[in-house]
Design a protein around this motif. Structure first.
Motif, mmCIF file in Angstrom:
data_model
loop_
_atom_site.group_PDB
_atom_site.id
_atom_site.type_symbol
_atom_site.label_atom_id
_atom_site.label_comp_id
_atom_site.label_asym_id
_atom_site.label_seq_id
_atom_site.Cartn_x
_atom_site.Cartn_y
_atom_site.Cartn_z
ATOM 1 N N LEU A 1 41.938 42.108 37.191
ATOM 2 C CA LEU A 1 40.864 42.879 36.564
ATOM 3 C C LEU A 1 40.628 42.401 35.134
ATOM 4 C CD1 LEU A 1 39.073 45.150 37.597
ATOM 5 C CD2 LEU A 1 40.590 46.782 36.462
ATOM 6 N N SER A 2 41.683 42.018 34.430
ATOM 7 C CA SER A 2 41.526 41.532 33.057
ATOM 8 C C SER A 2 40.747 40.217 33.019
ATOM 9 C CB SER A 2 42.903 41.343 32.402
ATOM 10 O OG SER A 2 43.608 40.251 33.005
ATOM 11 N N GLN A 3 40.714 39.496 34.154
ATOM 12 C CA GLN A 3 39.971 38.237 34.249
ATOM 13 C C GLN A 3 38.505 38.466 34.649
ATOM 14 O OE1 GLN A 3 42.147 35.742 36.976
ATOM 15 N NE2 GLN A 3 44.108 36.225 36.020
ATOM 16 N N LEU A 4 38.099 39.750 34.589
ATOM 17 C CA LEU A 4 36.718 40.132 34.927
ATOM 18 C C LEU A 4 36.363 39.725 36.357
ATOM 19 C CD1 LEU A 4 34.806 39.300 31.612
ATOM 20 C CD2 LEU A 4 36.031 41.387 32.241
ATOM 21 N N ARG A 5 37.268 40.056 37.287
ATOM 22 C CA ARG A 5 37.030 39.796 38.714
ATOM 23 C C ARG A 5 37.179 41.103 39.492
ATOM 24 N NH1 ARG A 5 41.696 35.858 39.478
ATOM 25 N NH2 ARG A 5 41.287 36.255 41.686
ATOM 26 N N PRO A 6 36.303 42.081 39.206
ATOM 27 C CA PRO A 6 36.444 43.386 39.862
ATOM 28 C C PRO A 6 36.249 43.333 41.379
ATOM 29 C CG PRO A 6 34.363 43.273 38.663
ATOM 30 C CD PRO A 6 35.155 42.067 38.278
ATOM 31 N N ASP A 7 35.403 42.408 41.850
ATOM 32 C CA ASP A 7 35.198 42.314 43.304
ATOM 33 C C ASP A 7 36.478 41.870 44.002
ATOM 34 O OD1 ASP A 7 32.591 43.099 43.000
ATOM 35 O OD2 ASP A 7 31.774 41.068 43.011
ATOM 36 N N ASP A 8 37.152 40.862 43.435
ATOM 37 C CA ASP A 8 38.431 40.420 44.004
ATOM 38 C C ASP A 8 39.470 41.532 43.898
ATOM 39 O OD1 ASP A 8 37.281 37.999 44.505
ATOM 40 O OD2 ASP A 8 38.092 37.017 42.719
ATOM 41 N N ALA A 9 39.469 42.226 42.752
ATOM 42 C CA ALA A 9 40.421 43.320 42.562
ATOM 43 C C ALA A 9 40.156 44.445 43.555
ATOM 44 C CB ALA A 9 40.340 43.847 41.134
ATOM 45 N N ALA B 1 26.734 44.642 36.043
ATOM 46 C CA ALA B 1 27.480 44.778 37.305
ATOM 47 C C ALA B 1 28.972 44.933 37.027
ATOM 48 C CB ALA B 1 27.226 43.568 38.195
ATOM 49 N N LEU B 2 29.510 44.179 36.047
ATOM 50 C CA LEU B 2 30.935 44.286 35.697
ATOM 51 C C LEU B 2 31.247 45.661 35.123
ATOM 52 C CD1 LEU B 2 31.532 40.778 34.044
ATOM 53 C CD2 LEU B 2 32.423 41.567 36.240
ATOM 54 N N ILE B 3 30.384 46.141 34.240
ATOM 55 C CA ILE B 3 30.601 47.464 33.632
ATOM 56 C C ILE B 3 30.571 48.569 34.686
ATOM 57 C CG2 ILE B 3 29.517 49.163 32.094
ATOM 58 C CD1 ILE B 3 28.721 46.852 30.264
ATOM 59 N N LYS B 4 29.725 48.402 35.715
ATOM 60 C CA LYS B 4 29.652 49.406 36.781
ATOM 61 C C LYS B 4 30.831 49.313 37.746
ATOM 62 C CE LYS B 4 26.662 50.992 40.548
ATOM 63 N NZ LYS B 4 25.388 50.764 41.282
ATOM 64 N N ALA B 5 31.274 48.085 38.063
ATOM 65 C CA ALA B 5 32.290 47.901 39.103
ATOM 66 C C ALA B 5 33.713 48.114 38.597
ATOM 67 C CB ALA B 5 32.168 46.495 39.700
ATOM 68 N N THR B 6 33.941 47.908 37.318
ATOM 69 C CA THR B 6 35.318 47.913 36.810
ATOM 70 C C THR B 6 35.981 49.287 36.774
ATOM 71 O OG1 THR B 6 34.890 45.913 35.507
ATOM 72 C CG2 THR B 6 36.761 47.277 34.834
ATOM 73 N N PRO B 7 35.337 50.344 36.254
ATOM 74 C CA PRO B 7 36.037 51.632 36.107
ATOM 75 C C PRO B 7 36.662 52.198 37.375
ATOM 76 C CG PRO B 7 34.035 51.642 34.804
ATOM 77 C CD PRO B 7 33.996 50.390 35.618
ATOM 78 N N PRO B 8 35.949 52.230 38.544
ATOM 79 C CA PRO B 8 36.610 52.808 39.728
ATOM 80 C C PRO B 8 37.818 51.995 40.197
ATOM 81 C CG PRO B 8 34.479 51.815 40.318
ATOM 82 C CD PRO B 8 34.546 51.871 38.835
ATOM 83 N N VAL B 9 37.760 50.665 40.039
ATOM 84 C CA VAL B 9 38.908 49.838 40.421
ATOM 85 C C VAL B 9 40.079 50.114 39.484
ATOM 86 C CG1 VAL B 9 39.745 47.476 40.694
ATOM 87 C CG2 VAL B 9 37.402 48.041 41.364
#
Length: 585
Positions: free
Chosen positions: A279-287, A219-227
């Motif tokens: 984002l560096s804290q692996l919080r893509p949803d918050d970002a 889920a992190l790998i999928k959510a991070t790039p667009p953010v």
């Protein structure tokens, strides 16, 4: 007597024999039932013996189980030994004994032994099924875990490849993602080792956590790039465009009022940097939530600049129109104030027309002041177009309302002179009507006028006199005059009715008194009524009562006479007789 006793004895013996036969037959049936159940239980036990538990134990034993799984397997082997060497032997012994006992007569003992061996067979069957199920479970878990090892290994290789090949798409998150992947792979090695060792109970616990961690990483790998793309590509390009647009507009002398565009852009840039830390804290949803807010901030800055661009042309196009609109309202205000001043010398203005007109004039002065200030700011290139446009739109609305109020005031006072002329004409008519009514009463030469009529006449005469006095004032209150006109007209109408009633009652009373003379000698009651009516007429001047008195007695002597005389009277006057009460019929 002896023969009778002998017959009774034979009957008893026959009964005993029959009962013995029935009992014996019942015992035989029950014994046969027991033997059938023994046969069925023996078949059930033989079917259990045929179950290949030993082969299944051997297959599971080849899995090299350890830990809790090995302990479970040992328990299953112990259960197998108990079944094969203990339970089956006891079942055979109990069934053999039960078959032998079924040929005896102790039925109660037979039933107890049947219940005991049946319970033993059922419990043994249940235990065999449990052992079979647990052996199958161990085989299935071993198969699933070994399959999971293959699948997870492939999946982790794919995730590692993604992180290596597209590490640029993850920005500051890449280190944290790789660390999580490394932690997951360590847990995977533990799972693989436990699976190879056959410790499937512990491996199952590791697998549950491993699958959860893997799903989170995916889920992190999928959510991070667009953010990350929004924060490093999309938003910076938009910020760059905002700065360029702001520089271009300020060079063209655009102003933005209270909006500090450079500060707004700086706030966006700061928020972008802060969100990269998130984002560096692996919080893509918050970002992602913060990215949505950044996008709104950017749109707001775009809107601020676009608002000024859109306002410029309408502002320049409206300048002449608004100026003419204000000038027209000011001219109309001057005309209205002059007219109100002139009318105020001759008339009382009861609705604050002059005060309202002055307030409207002050409003126009304020509106014109704002307009002139905007014109000066536009000439000095210090105006904010959106603010000027808002002023113009409000000015058009306010000036339109002011002109409507001015028109209403002008309309309300425009007819004062005509109203005065009409009022004076009506006053002359009122005076004429009063004299006419007086002559009508005087012309019939009555011995006297009723006091209530005179009182009402003088009231109306005084009202007309007061109206004439109010009309001769330096300032005429036309609203009051109009109310007086309505009241006097109503009172004159009532006075006319009273005058008509007075004249008609008096003339009809005279006619009926003359007509009653023919009955005075023959009817004493007519003579008495005539005397009373004459007194009311000549002395008390109560003409209506005199008419009622004489009319009542005439209708008693000559029914219908009063109506005939009344109809003839009104026909001679060209009028219709009024409605009369039944008492005079």
């Amino acid at each position: 007597m002896w023969m009778k006793d002998g017959v009774n004895m034979v009957a008893v013996l026959i009964g005993i024999v029959i009962l013995a036969i029935i009992v014996y037959a019942g015992v035989l049936v029950y014994q046969q039932r027991i033997r059938r159940q023994v046969t069925a239980l023996t078949a059930k036990k033989e079917a259990m013996v045929e179950i290949p538990l030993e082969e299944e134990l051997h297959l599971v034993g080849q899995l090299s189980l350890t830990g809790q799984s090995a302990d479970q397997y040992d328990e299953l082997k112990a259960d197998f030994v108990d079944i094969n060497e203990n339970r089956f032997v006891r079942i055979d012994e109990q069934l053999t004994q039960l078959d032998a006992d079924s040929r005896g007569m102790n039925l109660l003992q037979l039933n107890q032994r049947l219940t005991k061996v049946t319970t033993l067979v059922d419990q043994t069957q249940e235990l065999i099924q449990t052992v079979q199920g647990q052996l199958t479970h161990l085989q299935e878990v071993d198969k699933q875990h070994r399959q999971a090892v293959k699948e997870l290994e492939q999946e982790y290789q794919g995730l590692r490849k993604t992180l290596l090949a597209k590490n640029f798409a993850f920005g500051p998150s890449i280190d944290g993602l790789e660390e999580q992947l490394s932690h997951i792979e360590d847990n995977f090695d533990t799972f693989s080792r436990l699976t190879d060792e056959g410790d499937h109970e512990r491996a199952a616990d590791v697998l549950t956590q491993l699958q959860e961690d893997t799903e989170n990483l995916k889920a992190l790998i999928k959510a991070t790039p667009p953010v990350y793309k929004d924060l490093t590509v999309v938003f910076p390009d938009q910020v760059k465009e905002l700065r360029a647009g702001y520089d271009q507009l300020t060079a063209q002398d655009f102003k933005f009022g209270e909006a500090d565009v450079p500060a707004l852009i700086k706030a966006i840039e700061d928020r972008i940097k802060e969100n990269l830390d998130t984002l560096s804290q692996l919080r893509p949803d918050d970002a992602k939530v913060v990215n949505d807010r950044i996008a709104k901030q950017i749109d707001q800055v775009y809107d601020v600049m676009q608002t000024e661009i859109d306002a410029k042309d309408p502002v320049e196009a409206n300048l002449d129109g608004v100026a003419k609109f204000i000038a027209h309202a000011q001219n109309q205000s001057h005309t209205l104030l002059s007219e109100l001043d002139r009318l105020g010398q001759n008339y009382t203005l009861d609705h604050q027309e002059l005060e309202t007109a002055r307030e409207l004039n002050e409003q126009l002065r304020s509106i014109d002041g704002i307009y002139q200030k905007d014109v000066q700011d536009l000439a000095a290139k210090t105006a904010t177009f959106s603010q000027v446009l808002a002023h113009q739109q409000q000015q058009q609305k306010d000036v339109q309302q002011i002109e409507e109020q001015q028109g209403q005031i002008m309309q309300s006072v425009a007819g004062l002179a005509d109203e005065e002329r009409q009022a004076r004409d009506t006053l002359q008519q009122f005076d004429f009507n009063l004299h006419s009514l007086r002559r009508q009463v005087e012309n019939i030469n009555l011995p006297g006028i009723p006091q209530d009529y005179l009182d009402y006449f003088f009231v109306v005469r005084d009202e007309v006199a007061q109206l004439a006095k109010d009309m001769d004032q330096p300032q005429i209150d036309m609203e009051r005059i109009t109310k007086q006109l309505l009241i006097i007209q109503t009172d004159l109408d009532t006075l006319q009715e009273k005058t008509d009633d007075l004249i008609d009652s008096a003339e009809l009373a005279e006619q009926l008194l003359q007509y009653a003379n023919r009955y005075q000698t023959s009817h004493p009651d007519v003579a008495a009524a005539s005397k009373k009516a004459s007194d009311l007429f000549e002395t008390e001047h109560q003409y209506a009562k005199a008419l009622e008195t004489i009319a009542t007695v005439l209708d008693e002597v000559e029914p219908g006479s009063y109506k005939r005389l009344e109809d003839a009277y009104y026909q001679s006057k060209g009028k219709t007789a009024p409605h009369r009460d039944d008492t005079t019929d």
